[in-house]
Enzyme design. Structure first.
Site, mmCIF file in Angstrom:
data_model
loop_
_atom_site.group_PDB
_atom_site.id
_atom_site.type_symbol
_atom_site.label_atom_id
_atom_site.label_comp_id
_atom_site.label_asym_id
_atom_site.label_seq_id
_atom_site.Cartn_x
_atom_site.Cartn_y
_atom_site.Cartn_z
ATOM 1 C CB CYS A 113 -0.938 0.004 1.205
ATOM 2 S SG CYS A 113 -2.154 -1.337 1.179
ATOM 3 C CG HIS A 253 -3.600 3.337 1.642
ATOM 4 N ND1 HIS A 253 -4.012 2.899 0.405
ATOM 5 C CD2 HIS A 253 -3.768 2.281 2.493
ATOM 6 C CE1 HIS A 253 -4.406 1.638 0.492
ATOM 7 N NE2 HIS A 253 -4.271 1.255 1.743
ATOM 8 C CG ASN A 283 -7.330 -0.690 0.262
ATOM 9 O OD1 ASN A 283 -6.419 -0.464 -0.519
ATOM 10 N ND2 ASN A 283 -7.103 -1.022 1.531
#
Length: 326
Positions: A113, A253, A283
């Site tokens: 990520c 994020h 996501n």
């Protein structure tokens, strides 16, 4: 030229929309459960004939076309992904070829990520050192790594790509003005795909389930990700000598809405500068920051001198924060 500027942004999401109801029905969850806990209403999944390189090429092509930049003048392609087309070879050379970047080097960066934060920081340094443009693409197809029986990953992850084209600037103060990169290997196993690497290679007795993502302790991931993201963002602001009140665009994020709001609260970011796409796109790991940056710029363009604060944390644990002056 000793500064760096963003001259092109791009994004791409597959056409297949997967609403919460599809996942809630499969997992036996109450209607509305996912939205209440994550802020996600829907996400995108790649089609069967789409590979990671297809998403990356689409986002990169948009950034290049928007910039009107000569493709032969791009010196480097950095591809942040955890889901390449193949374990070998890397996907970046293929993406560069398909984008007609005839003079560019290309390499994959597996930073989970936080991959985009790492790639952006290194790309900024390359542009400053060599005076040449760098295309950063972050892309993932996580729908093929989800364990459909595991709630923690099934409700969150999605597929998308985002791209940022960096080029030299005459403004010395433009570009990454503060960055902090972090790693906490003591928590290496909190998010993992157990099989397929050198620790547990493919073989005759390989269990296919071990090629899927495992996140058995979502609460620990949440707690440690919040702490890492908040610390990285605050440290990056300190290195940049920028006050949080001066941030014009906060792009964390897009892990889930609750985590993002908690990080924003801890570092003191104003709610009106938060940029988010998590509600409709979920996501997509490293792709979420450039994807959101590109989509948000269509409604709220980055003005010259704007301060963009980014922060991320994910598997590894790896994380980081960056302050970019437009």
């Amino acid at each position: 030229m000793s500064g760096v500027e963003i001259i092109g942004l791009g994004h791409f999401a597959p056409s297949r929309v997967v609403p919460n109801s599809e996942i809630e029905n499969r997992l036996g969850l109450q209607s509305g459960w996912i939205k209440r806990r994550t802020g996600i209403e829907a996400r995108r999944y790649a089609a069967d004939d789409e590979a990671l390189s297809d998403l990356a090429v689409a986002a990169g092509d948009m950034a290049l076309k928007r910039a009107g930049f000569r493709r032969d003048d791009v010196a480097l392609l950095l591809l942040a992904t955890s889901t390449p087309d193949h374990l070998l070879p890397p996907s970046a050379p293929l993406v560069a070829h398909r984008l007609r970047l005839a003079s560019a080097g290309g390499i994959d960066m597996a930073g989970a990520c936080a991959g985009f934060i790492y790639a952006l920081t290194l790309a900024d340094s390359f542009v400053r050192t060599h005076g040449q443009a760098v295309l950063v693409i972050a892309a993932n197809i996580l729908s093929r790594r989800i364990n459909p029986a595991e709630r923690a990953s099934s409700v969150l992850f999605a597929d998308a790509a985002g791209a940022v084209l960096l080029a030299p600037s005459e403004r010395d103060d433009a570009g990454v003005i503060g960055a902090h990169l972090a790693a906490a290997g003591a928590h290496y196993d909190l998010i993992k795909i157990p099989g397929g690497g050198s620790r547990k290679p493919f073989g005759a007795d390989f269990d296919p389930a071990e090629a899927l993502m495992a996140m058995p302790d979502g609460q620990s991931v949440y707690t440690k990700a919040v702490a890492m993201m908040a610390t990285a963002a605050t440290t990056a602001l300190g290195k940049a000598r920028v006050d949080v009140s001066d941030v014009n665009h906060f792009i964390p994020h897009q892990a889930n809405a609750r985590l993002m709001a908690t990080v924003a609260h801890q570092i003191g970011v104003r709610p009106d500068v938060m940029r988010s796409t998590v509600d409709q796109f979920g996501n997509s790991s490293a792709a979420t920051i450039p994807f959101t940056m590109s989509m948000a710029a269509e409604k709220t363009p980055n003005a010259r001198g704007d301060i963009i604060l980014m922060t991320a944390a994910g598997a590894g644990l790896s994380g980081g924060g960056a302050v970019f002056r437009s």
